[in-house]
Scaffold this active site. Sequence first.
Site, short mmCIF file in Angstrom:
data_model
loop_
_atom_site.label_atom_id
_atom_site.label_comp_id
_atom_site.label_asym_id
_atom_site.label_seq_id
_atom_site.Cartn_x
_atom_site.Cartn_y
_atom_site.Cartn_z
N GLU A 162 -10.95 -1.68 -10.27
CA GLU A 162 -10.33 -1.11 -9.29
C GLU A 162 -10.11 0.26 -10.00
O GLU A 162 -10.07 0.29 -11.08
CB GLU A 162 -8.58 -1.49 -10.11
N CYS B 267 -4.78 6.65 -9.21
CA CYS B 267 -5.70 5.92 -8.29
C CYS B 267 -5.60 5.39 -6.92
O CYS B 267 -5.88 6.96 -5.89
CB CYS B 267 -6.47 5.04 -8.35
N1 LIG Z 1 -9.11 4.15 -11.05
C1 LIG Z 1 -7.73 4.24 -11.89
O1 LIG Z 1 -6.92 3.77 -12.40
C2 LIG Z 1 -8.45 5.43 -13.00
C3 LIG Z 1 -9.20 5.50 -12.10
N2 LIG Z 1 -9.97 7.11 -13.05
C4 LIG Z 1 -11.18 8.21 -13.10
O2 LIG Z 1 -12.12 8.05 -13.69
C5 LIG Z 1 -11.84 9.04 -14.21
C6 LIG Z 1 -12.47 9.32 -15.61
O3 LIG Z 1 -11.16 9.18 -16.02
P1 LIG Z 1 -11.54 8.51 -17.25
O4 LIG Z 1 -11.07 8.12 -18.60
O5 LIG Z 1 -13.36 9.48 -17.77
O6 LIG Z 1 -12.21 6.74 -17.17
P2 LIG Z 1 -13.30 6.09 -17.46
O7 LIG Z 1 -13.93 5.09 -16.91
O8 LIG Z 1 -14.57 7.07 -17.97
O9 LIG Z 1 -13.35 4.99 -18.20
C7 LIG Z 1 -11.85 3.84 -18.34
C8 LIG Z 1 -12.30 2.85 -19.52
O10 LIG Z 1 -13.68 2.69 -19.12
C9 LIG Z 1 -14.29 3.03 -20.56
N3 LIG Z 1 -15.58 2.73 -19.92
C10 LIG Z 1 -16.68 4.21 -19.31
N4 LIG Z 1 -17.81 3.50 -19.87
C11 LIG Z 1 -17.88 2.49 -19.91
C12 LIG Z 1 -19.25 2.05 -19.78
N5 LIG Z 1 -20.81 2.16 -19.58
N6 LIG Z 1 -18.90 0.46 -20.46
C13 LIG Z 1 -18.14 0.01 -20.28
N7 LIG Z 1 -16.76 0.87 -20.64
C14 LIG Z 1 -16.81 1.76 -20.12
C15 LIG Z 1 -13.42 3.75 -20.77
O11 LIG Z 1 -13.95 3.89 -22.40
C16 LIG Z 1 -12.32 3.93 -20.78
O12 LIG Z 1 -11.67 2.53 -21.42
C17 LIG Z 1 -10.67 9.86 -13.30
O13 LIG Z 1 -11.16 11.36 -12.58
C18 LIG Z 1 -10.56 8.82 -12.16
O14 LIG Z 1 -11.76 9.47 -11.07
C19 LIG Z 1 -9.58 7.35 -14.09
C20 LIG Z 1 -8.28 6.93 -14.80
C21 LIG Z 1 -7.70 5.37 -13.69
C1 LIG Z 2 2.07 3.37 -10.18
C2 LIG Z 2 0.81 3.49 -9.87
C3 LIG Z 2 -0.16 2.13 -10.51
C4 LIG Z 2 -1.36 3.36 -10.12
C5 LIG Z 2 -2.08 3.08 -11.31
C6 LIG Z 2 -3.61 3.75 -11.27
O1 LIG Z 2 -4.06 5.27 -11.34
O2 LIG Z 2 -4.62 2.85 -11.38
#
Ligand SMILES: NC(=O)C1=CN([C@@H]2O[C@H](COP(=O)(O)OP(=O)(O)OC[C@H]3O[C@@H](n4cnc5c(N)ncnc54)[C@H](O)[C@@H]3O)[C@@H](O)[C@H]2O)C=CC1
Ligand SMILES: CCCCCC(=O)O
Length: 457
Positions: A230, A264
Amino acid sequence: MSAYQSINPANNQLLKAWNEHDDAYAQQALKTADELFHSAWSKGDIQPRLQVLHRLADLIDQRAEELATIASKEMGKLIGQSRGEVKICSQIARYYAEHAATFLQPQPYQSDVGDAWLEYHPIGVIVAVEPWNFPYYQLMRVLAPNLALGNPVLAKHANIVPHCADVFEKLVAEAGAPQGAWTNLFISTDQVADLIADHRVQGVALTGSERAGSAVAEQAGKHLKKSTLELGGNDVFVVLDDADIDEAVRQGAQGRLSNCGQVCTAAKRFILHEKIADTFMAKFSAALQSATPGDPLDEKTTLGPLSSKDARERLVKQVDDAVKHGARVEFGGRAIEGVGCYYQPTVLTGLTPENPAYYQEFFGPVAQVYVVADDRAAVALANDSNYGLGGSVWTKDITRGRKMASQIETGMVFINSQSDTSAELPFGGVKRSGYGRELSDLGIKEFANQKLVVVAG
Ligand SMILES: NC(=O)C1=CN([C@@H]2O[C@H](COP(=O)(O)OP(=O)(O)OC[C@H]3O[C@@H](n4cnc5c(N)ncnc54)[C@H](O)[C@@H]3O)[C@@H](O)[C@H]2O)C=CC1
Ligand SMILES: CCCCCC(=O)O
């Protein structure tokens, strides 16, 4: 200095540095989880597992204010929004406590081959890699269905929310789950790769960036493990000429500002029909600019900080780059000076496909605004994206809205509502937003062995 630190983004104060877990600790956690998988806990009657989920939901409700405060201090979410997140976590736990047994009932198949049915069995230890933006909800989305099914989980949370990670693990234990059902690991990305490579790990669920998703999915693929992703989104908020403008403005501003835009499925690309664009923009701009920055624990605050210094630095650079490539800043566009990781609510216009920002997700209070002449142009613009997570369409003509919802290439579309989430609704996307679905009856089957059994006729 530990890689896992609790730092309050409202004032950049270090709250606590948490000890990282070494390989021996991670291996012991894996051994315990795998032994649990091979025990009656995972393979036997579902009811003891569902009782844990019922107790977990009650515990979360009882300790809601404590949990919400921890999250707001650790990642900057407004206290009212943290309470909302905690509430949905108990909803998800209760939902699976009440419905998992039904979802996992054997499904009969009509066949000339014989009496056929599908059984649902746990597959083994799952690794969960989760982000900071919903520090409890992201964990509960993995825990509840997998605990009901019988898959033990090893969780690697984001480095900036270790307190949330720790208190979540303690809650699960206090609810009566045996050791190994849910284990929080303060480990490195290399250690995550080692776990995914281990034959006792059967799957990995990740929520986070494309970068992390790509790395983890590659590791999972290399070792033939099932994964769900996700990832980011660049969701549209389409306002058609017959929309309820005031409600669209209210929810559009709320959608862009909630969690300081770090969601997201937040409304990110606002696509306005030309007939209502000026009216909407005037009201939307006023709503965004009325947000007042402050302490997330203060009920009067309507604009919290971004989650960390890094997050703010990333956003500052991203907006500056967008302007360098031709975007116009209608207002905002700057970090808010002073203590804390605050950023001005911002509207960018004039983004063209030649500007890299046109295809980028802004994980902050930054709205991209576009004006279109008709529905066809709105759909074409909506689909001109590498992402495919969610989106919303605003129109009083539901037939028109349903047609557009079907044409928008994402995993979720809401009509006359900003994107939302609830335990009973599938959550997930397509394209670079990832694959798989969490929550609902779909989420509990992602890491199930859907086993066919046939008694020959
Ligand atoms: N889909 C969502 O809900 C989210 C999306 N994001 C996206 O991620 C971008 C950056 O946010 P970050 O906190 O830096 O997200 P990130 O993707 O770096 O971190 C998310 C998780 O993945 C882990 N992680 C990162 N690289 C990894 C690897 N190579 N192997 C294993 N685990 C790894 C991190 O430690 C954390 O637990 C945001 O700008 C946004 O675009 C961030 C938070 C939530
Ligand atoms: C209330 C909406 C939850 C979205 C969770 C996410 O950013 O991955």
